[in-house]
Design an enzyme around this catalytic site. Structure first.
Site, PDB file in Angstrom:
ATOM      1  CE  LYS A   1       3.828 -17.423  -0.558  1.00 21.33           C
ATOM      2  NZ  LYS A   1       3.114 -18.704  -0.620  1.00 21.33           N
TER       3      LYS A   1
ATOM      4  CE1 TYR B   1      -2.877  -3.244   0.800  1.00 14.05           C
ATOM      5  CE2 TYR B   1      -4.410  -1.419   0.525  1.00 14.05           C
ATOM      6  CZ  TYR B   1      -4.153  -2.772   0.561  1.00 14.05           C
ATOM      7  OH  TYR B   1      -5.174  -3.668   0.335  1.00 14.05           O
TER       8      TYR B   1
ATOM      9  CG  ASP C   1      -7.651  -5.073   1.988  1.00 16.80           C
ATOM     10  OD1 ASP C   1      -8.734  -5.017   2.589  1.00 16.80           O
ATOM     11  OD2 ASP C   1      -7.442  -4.520   0.885  1.00 16.80           O
TER      12      ASP C   1
ATOM     13  CG  ASP D   1       0.277 -20.137   0.791  1.00 15.92           C
ATOM     14  OD1 ASP D   1       0.857 -19.637   1.772  1.00 15.92           O
ATOM     15  OD2 ASP D   1       0.862 -20.884  -0.013  1.00 15.92           O
TER      16      ASP D   1
END
Ligand code: NAD
Length: 338
Positions: free
Chosen positions: A175, A123, A233, A209
């Site tokens: 991640k 962002y 988000d 994930d």
């Protein structure tokens, strides 16, 4: 004494659900003294600016705001006003609590708070295109960043929230197997800070994930989740789905010098102006704002009235499988506050 606060009606269904907030606030005895302020697409028409200076001044003065959803143009156009507001007031923590309101749904007894880092990641990315041949937009670049200080601040905030709210576990979502630097720095900060809370709050971590799959298979294993901006988000919308949809999910943007409360959902242009929008998410955000302002008793009274109207009296908008309109549910909640 009512707390002075800024109220932004916003775009799409914003003005309809903000009308509901005004009516319910009145039934609560007007705990806030509202200062109306424009932002979003509507403010371009009236002020030539999606985030007028007068709105910024109002939030800076009151340090407290409730915001209807704001439309952000996809692809081009002006920058997200939501992102600008977070940056302007350094609202580093986006708190998204999701608690089952209506029992007997696909998932029952959900109680997960997602804590999203609100300022950095993709962002805050430098984005640009690189031309190749006659294609001006042949390659798209995005260079997001996370800072060690920002990671430490949000992780500490999540642990402190857990302690203050009797929560037992914080799950770090990252991640770091692929984005080794961008989200590795986040995991490192968590491993550094978690030992300070040993014996009070447990910590574990998940790759984003795998976390998404486990949220669908067994969401009850999660308590507080803390993650970076984009993952937060996405996962918070997934979690909203577990409790019956976006119409029931509130959010709070917390900074050192201001706090802005909102619904997780957007401006829902597909149903705007039809009187069918569910105001509950924004009303629950009003409840979070009452808690934040130190008026938890009033927040609890509001939550009890929402529960009575939606669960006991079964007044439900279409997104919840009912036929009620925004005005019906507002009247039902007001009735329960008498
Ligand atoms: P959205 O959340 O507006 O709508 C997604 C779906 O959920 C739609 O079918 C909509 O009808 C439904 N929905 C959402 N809120 C509802 C409510 N209160 N009652 C009943 N149904 C509801 O998402 P979108 O369509 O992807 O985004 C629309 C616009 O909102 C975009 O411009 C986006 O950038 C913006 N947006 C703003 C915010 C914010 O202001 N915080 C958040 C998300 C999206």
């Amino acid at each position: 004494m009512p707390h002075p606060a800024t109220l932004i009606p916003g775009d799409g269904i914003g003005p309809e659900i903000v009308e509901s907030v005004l009516a319910v606030s009145e039934a609560l005895g007007n705990p806030f003294m509202w200062e109306m302020a424009p932002a979003g697409l509507g403010a371009i028409a009236t002020h030539g600016d999606p985030l007028p200076q007068s709105t910024l001044d109002s939030i800076r003065k009151n340090k407290l705001a409730l915001k209807g959803p704001l439309t952000t143009p996809v692809g081009g156009g002006f920058k997200s006003v939501n992102v600008e507001l977070r940056r302007e007031f350094e609202l580093f923590a986006n708190m998204r609590p999701a608690t089952t309101l209506i029992p007997g749904g696909r998932y029952d007894n959900i109680d997960i708070t997602l804590v999203r880092e609100n300022l950095d990641g993709f962002y805050a990315a430098f984005e640009h295109y690189m031309p190749v041949g006659d294609d001006a937009k042949a390659v798209a670049f995005s260079a997001g960043f996370n800072t060690r200080a920002g990671c430490r601040r949000i992780i500490r905030h999540a642990f402190e929230y857990a302690v203050a709210n009797g929560r037992k576990k914080v799950t770090i979502v990252h991640k770091a197997n692929i984005l080794k630097a961008l989200t590795g720095i986040f995991l490192d900060a968590a491993r550094d800070i978690a030992p300070e809370y040993e014996g009070r709050v447990a910590m574990d971590d998940r790759i984003v994930d795998a976390c998404a799959m486990q949220l669908v298979l067994n969401p009850w294993q999660f308590d507080v989740i803390v993650t970076t901006n984009l993952f937060g988000d996405i996962l918070s919308d997934l979690i909203a789905g577990l409790i019956g949809g976006l119409g029931l999910a509130p959010g709070a943007n917390i900074g050192a010098n201001a706090a802005i409360f909102e619904a997780v959902h957007g401006s829902a242009p597909d149903i705007a102006g039809r009187g069918v929008a569910n105001p509950v998410a924004l009303l629950l955000a009003l409840g979070l704002m009452l808690d934040h302002a130190g008026d938890k008793a009033c927040g609890d009274r509001l939550r009890a009235a929402i529960y009575a109207a939606v669960v006991t009296d079964e007044i439900r908008t279409r997104d919840l499988g009912g036929t009620a309109g925004t005005a019906d549910i507002t009247a039902g909640i007001r009735q329960r506050l008498r």
